[in-house]
Enzyme design. Structure first.
Site, PDB file in Angstrom:
ATOM      1  N   ARG A 235       1.071  -1.141  -0.009  1.00 30.41           N
ATOM      2  CA  ARG A 235      -0.072   0.080   0.056  1.00 30.41           C
ATOM      3  C   ARG A 235       0.751   1.057  -0.121  1.00 30.41           C
ATOM      4  O   ARG A 235       1.991   1.321   0.698  1.00 30.41           O
ATOM      5  CB  ARG A 235      -0.983   0.121   1.349  1.00 30.41           C
ATOM      6  CG  ARG A 235      -1.985  -1.098   1.210  1.00 30.41           C
ATOM      7  CD  ARG A 235      -3.268  -0.665   0.243  1.00 30.41           C
ATOM      8  NE  ARG A 235      -4.343  -1.493   0.237  1.00 30.41           N
ATOM      9  CZ  ARG A 235      -4.460  -2.457  -0.349  1.00 30.41           C
ATOM     10  NH1 ARG A 235      -3.491  -2.827  -1.578  1.00 30.41           N
ATOM     11  NH2 ARG A 235      -5.533  -3.430  -0.397  1.00 30.41           N
ATOM     12  N   GLU A 264      -3.692   7.880  -3.761  1.00 31.20           N
ATOM     13  CA  GLU A 264      -3.987   7.186  -5.115  1.00 31.20           C
ATOM     14  C   GLU A 264      -5.366   7.803  -5.347  1.00 31.20           C
ATOM     15  O   GLU A 264      -6.243   8.019  -4.221  1.00 31.20           O
ATOM     16  CB  GLU A 264      -4.382   5.768  -4.775  1.00 31.20           C
ATOM     17  CG  GLU A 264      -3.212   4.894  -5.603  1.00 31.20           C
ATOM     18  CD  GLU A 264      -3.320   3.274  -5.252  1.00 31.20           C
ATOM     19  OE1 GLU A 264      -2.546   3.037  -4.626  1.00 31.20           O
ATOM     20  OE2 GLU A 264      -4.037   2.725  -5.559  1.00 31.20           O
ATOM     21  N   HIS A 282      -1.856   0.596  -9.866  1.00 28.53           N
ATOM     22  CA  HIS A 282      -2.326  -0.775  -8.759  1.00 28.53           C
ATOM     23  C   HIS A 282      -2.918  -1.794  -9.590  1.00 28.53           C
ATOM     24  O   HIS A 282      -4.135  -2.030  -9.549  1.00 28.53           O
ATOM     25  CB  HIS A 282      -3.320   0.246  -7.896  1.00 28.53           C
ATOM     26  CG  HIS A 282      -3.487  -0.588  -6.510  1.00 28.53           C
ATOM     27  ND1 HIS A 282      -3.902   0.134  -5.482  1.00 28.53           N
ATOM     28  CD2 HIS A 282      -3.617  -1.772  -6.302  1.00 28.53           C
ATOM     29  CE1 HIS A 282      -3.989  -0.953  -4.360  1.00 28.53           C
ATOM     30  NE2 HIS A 282      -3.708  -1.931  -4.796  1.00 28.53           N
TER      31      HIS A 282
END
Ligand code: NAD
Length: 321
Positions: A235, A264, A282
């Site tokens: 992450r 993000e 991602h």
């Protein structure tokens, strides 16, 4: 019962849910705001959500009928599990089915950075290739180097096991001993500072928690080798992104391969300008097979939870104690 799905996911999972419940899938193929989720899931007993959805205390408290939350991801830092547990709402995730897929992407990033694949591809497309050169696009070897795994859980273990063909020395940092890595690869459990200062490739596989937020910052980056490659498929907030950009700009490490970002979907302009960073949108679990398996798993968890049973992949089993 009524199930609200926050975005279109592979059909097999939706069909499975439809066999048991009344299913509404968001018609907007984008991330929903909290207000939109509250509005559209208002009468739903089940919420099937994505890692991009913020399912915080406000959302959970605003859905009066909510009985089950199935997150379509293995990471569940987007859900306030503590609040869900207080309200006796089970939360599930999708472990295992995406382990190899994500580990494969981590390896794709290792080679992309170490052998400057993306930069070399652009070089050719831009018409700059004028023939073989003794000093052209020099990278880093991977074979027989030291691979440092931070977070030796499912994906970290799979990533390390896939190194077998490259005869690597494996170090790992994890609160738990990993007997598979120790017996199969002679891996050594170590501390973070030893791993960072001795690894040629450092790969992050920890969940995002209060403890892992900014686990890699300025000090940690300074302790890494100048030739090191840093990979993040976990992450974004696990790395202090500003500190990483500075380290890459100053060639303090060789390069970074990133699938995830701090804010993000925002990727800082300075990061996009760096040749020694490979940046992906991602896509760790993004294969057709894996996304279908994740959809089926999330649906099965939802069906179990709405039946009053403990879902197979429940992250807060204390709800059933
Ligand atoms: P896992 O729970 O099996 O493994 C996580 C490991 O990290 C565990 O072994 C745990 O003990 C260890 N850990 C926890 N805190 C630590 C710390 N402070 N220092 C060192 N180790 C620590 O989870 P997994 O299935 O391997 O997934 C890992 C993470 O990868 C997920 O939480 C998710 O955020 C991320 N992920 C990203 C993608 C993607 O699309 N890029 C895909 C799948 C998973």
């Amino acid at each position: 019962m009524k199930v609200f799905v926050t975005r279109k996911i592979p059909e097999s999972g939706i069909n499975l849910l439809k066999d048991h419940h009344t299913v509404t899938v968001s018609k907007k193929d984008r991330v929903l705001s909290k207000t939109e989720i509250i509005d559209q899931a208002q009468d739903a007993e089940g919420l099937l959500c994505l890692l991009t959805d913020t399912i915080d205390s406000e959302v959970i408290s605003s859905l009066p009928n909510l009985k089950m939350i199935a997150n379509y991801a293995v990471g569940f830092n987007n859900v306030d599990v503590k609040v869900a547990t207080q309200k006796k709402i089970p939360v599930s995730n999708t472990p295992e089915v995406l382990t190899d897929t994500t580990a494969e992407l981590a390896w794709a990033l290792v080679f992309s950075v170490a052998r400057r694949i993306v930069e070399s591809d652009s070089f050719c497309r831009d018409g700059k290739f004028e023939g073989w050169g003794p000093m052209l696009m020099l990278g880093q070897d991977v074979t027989k180097k030291t691979l440092g795994i931070i977070g030796a859980g499912r994906i970290g273990t799979a990533m390390a096991l896939k190194s077998k063909g490259f005869n690597m020395n494996i170090l790992y940092v994890d609160p738990e001993h990993n007997s598979v890595l120790e017996s199969e690869l002679d891996a050594q459990k170590t501390d973070l500072s030893t791993l960072l200062s001795t690894s040629d490739i450092v790969s992050l596989h920890v969940p995002l928690t209060d403890d892992t937020y900014h686990l890699i910052g300025e000090k940690e980056l300074e302790s890494m080798k100048e030739t090191a490659v840093l990979i993040n498929t976990s992450r974004g907030p696990i790395i202090d992104e500003n500190a990483l950009i500075k380290a890459l700009e100053n060639n303090q490490i060789f390069g970074a391969g990133l699938d995830v970002y701090e804010q993000e979907p925002k990727i800082p302009k300075r990061l996009k300008q760096l040749n020694n960073a490979v940046i992906l949108p991602h896509i760790g679990s993004a294969t057709r097979e894996t996304r279908s398996k994740m959809a089926d798993m999330a649906a099965e968890n939802m069906i179990q939870g709405l039946n009053g049973k403990q879902p197979s992949n429940c992250v807060n089993p204390e709800v059933f104690e």
